[in-house]
Design a protein around this motif. Sequence first.
Motif, PDB file in Angstrom:
ATOM      1  N   HIS A 151      15.656  -2.894  -7.867  1.00  0.00           N
ATOM      2  CA  HIS A 151      14.746  -1.769  -7.650  1.00  0.00           C
ATOM      3  C   HIS A 151      13.913  -2.057  -6.415  1.00  0.00           C
ATOM      4  O   HIS A 151      13.305  -3.130  -6.291  1.00  0.00           O
ATOM      5  N   LEU A 152      13.858  -1.085  -5.507  1.00  0.00           N
ATOM      6  CA  LEU A 152      13.091  -1.184  -4.279  1.00  0.00           C
ATOM      7  C   LEU A 152      11.940  -0.193  -4.340  1.00  0.00           C
ATOM      8  O   LEU A 152      12.124   1.005  -4.152  1.00  0.00           O
ATOM      9  N   THR A 153      10.759  -0.709  -4.648  1.00  0.00           N
ATOM     10  CA  THR A 153       9.583   0.152  -4.766  1.00  0.00           C
ATOM     11  C   THR A 153       9.202   0.713  -3.400  1.00  0.00           C
ATOM     12  O   THR A 153       9.186  -0.003  -2.403  1.00  0.00           O
ATOM     13  N   SER A 154       8.845   1.997  -3.384  1.00  0.00           N
ATOM     14  CA  SER A 154       8.453   2.636  -2.118  1.00  0.00           C
ATOM     15  C   SER A 154       7.215   3.505  -2.289  1.00  0.00           C
ATOM     16  O   SER A 154       7.027   4.462  -1.546  1.00  0.00           O
ATOM     17  N   GLY A 155       6.369   3.162  -3.284  1.00  0.00           N
ATOM     18  CA  GLY A 155       5.154   3.949  -3.463  1.00  0.00           C
ATOM     19  C   GLY A 155       4.018   3.192  -4.125  1.00  0.00           C
ATOM     20  O   GLY A 155       2.875   3.312  -3.716  1.00  0.00           O
ATOM     21  N   ALA A 156       4.301   2.403  -5.142  1.00  0.00           N
ATOM     22  CA  ALA A 156       3.255   1.733  -5.913  1.00  0.00           C
ATOM     23  C   ALA A 156       2.804   0.448  -5.223  1.00  0.00           C
ATOM     24  O   ALA A 156       3.605  -0.244  -4.595  1.00  0.00           O
ATOM     25  N   ALA A 157       1.505   0.105  -5.383  1.00  0.00           N
ATOM     26  CA  ALA A 157       0.936  -1.022  -4.642  1.00  0.00           C
ATOM     27  C   ALA A 157       0.503  -2.196  -5.505  1.00  0.00           C
ATOM     28  O   ALA A 157       0.089  -3.223  -4.971  1.00  0.00           O
TER      29      ALA A 157
END
Length: 449
Positions: A151-157
């Motif tokens: 999974h490649l996160t692109s929004g959560a920090a």
Amino acid sequence: MTEHEGHQTGIRTRSSVRRLDRRTLLKTTTGAVAGVSLSGCLSSYETMVGRSDEDESVTIGVLAPDPDSDYIGRSIVQAAEVAVEELNDNGGIDGQEVDAVVGDTNGSPLEARRQYQRLVLEEGADVTVGVFASEALMNIMDDIAEQETIHLTSGAATTAASGLVNDEYDRYKYHFRVGPNNDSDLGQMQIDFIDEMGPELGWESVALLAEDYQWTEKPWEVYQEQLASTGVETAMEERYSPATGDFSDLYDEAEAEGADAVFITTAHTGNEALLDWSYPNRPEPQPQPRPFAFGGIHVPMQLPAYYDMVGGACRYGFGQSSATATSSITDRTQDFVTAYQDAYGGSNPVYTGYHTYDAVMLFAEVVEEAGTLDADELVSQIESVSFTGAAGTAEFHDPSHEFAHDLVYRKEDTLYFQWQENEDGEGVQEVIWPEEQATADYVTPPWLE
């Protein structure tokens, strides 16, 4: 064994077999392949064209909140669409056509988990990208581990995800954060901006405000530890209630303490904070202009359409973002912006769009290099990658780092913009920092000159 456990086990086995078949196909198939076109795949966010286990294509699972109505979620989906079309126009991934399936998380951690399971177990996603809310990401971390699917996160920090990778690497190693930078780095960005721009703009003291949500805790810690080293004084500081709808008292205090600027960390209360500062857009009786600059990590102000949404009230406000439509962080930035505008009637992506595009293209690159879809092999490949994307260079912290598999913070890839008005009366997100990326100088609000 419960009914739920039995159901999960059966599907997981089926998914594992399918992934094995797909790895073999990547190594042995060289000709053109049949697949579902992107336009067909993304025509509905819930109902996708069915695929059999024998389909010779690579499937990207896209997790996004309310893509039909939410700007952030829509940018995730549309950026994935742009990436998939670009890949297919250039031969797909290792000769395989690429398709995408979308899961609407509906802004809910529970729905995020349901959609994640659907994308991987039913739609056969080879990788998942997206997710906006930190709570949603944390609610699927165990599923990512269980399915052994990257999974490649692109929004959560949130750094809580990278903490899991560090603590239990073998279990959670399949998670990487392509963007944005994690919440600790977001705090560092504020410090770096204040350190360099504060003296130049004559800011001797600032007021620090942050909405009292979990996601602001890490930036707040960084402010406490490092702001004093910048030489800019702290006029006041407060983590305010998320229920705050009137900022008059907070701004009165900032004014009384002589703050030259209010630096805010906000996502949920950003509109109220902006409108209570903005001049001449505050309610009657018309007060005097607030005698300080305003900006910081202000998520609503990152939206490309925000100027029109608030009737220009954000003019002179400044904010942090991963990229804007005016920026040229790398050679790929403007190419992506142009492709996005061409595909979607001239509209611009928000930051989640840049990171989602990069996530899909990074995955394609490592699969091409590794020649396999095997997740364990790809983990090693991603750990060593240096990928040039639309939002900058993506490199990841190693497993021993406290922020394992998080995007490495690069100050040169960080942007601060200011909402300015062009000659046609249109709002533009002009980059004001860092200097090498700047598209315009900071404009001091006229009532502060």
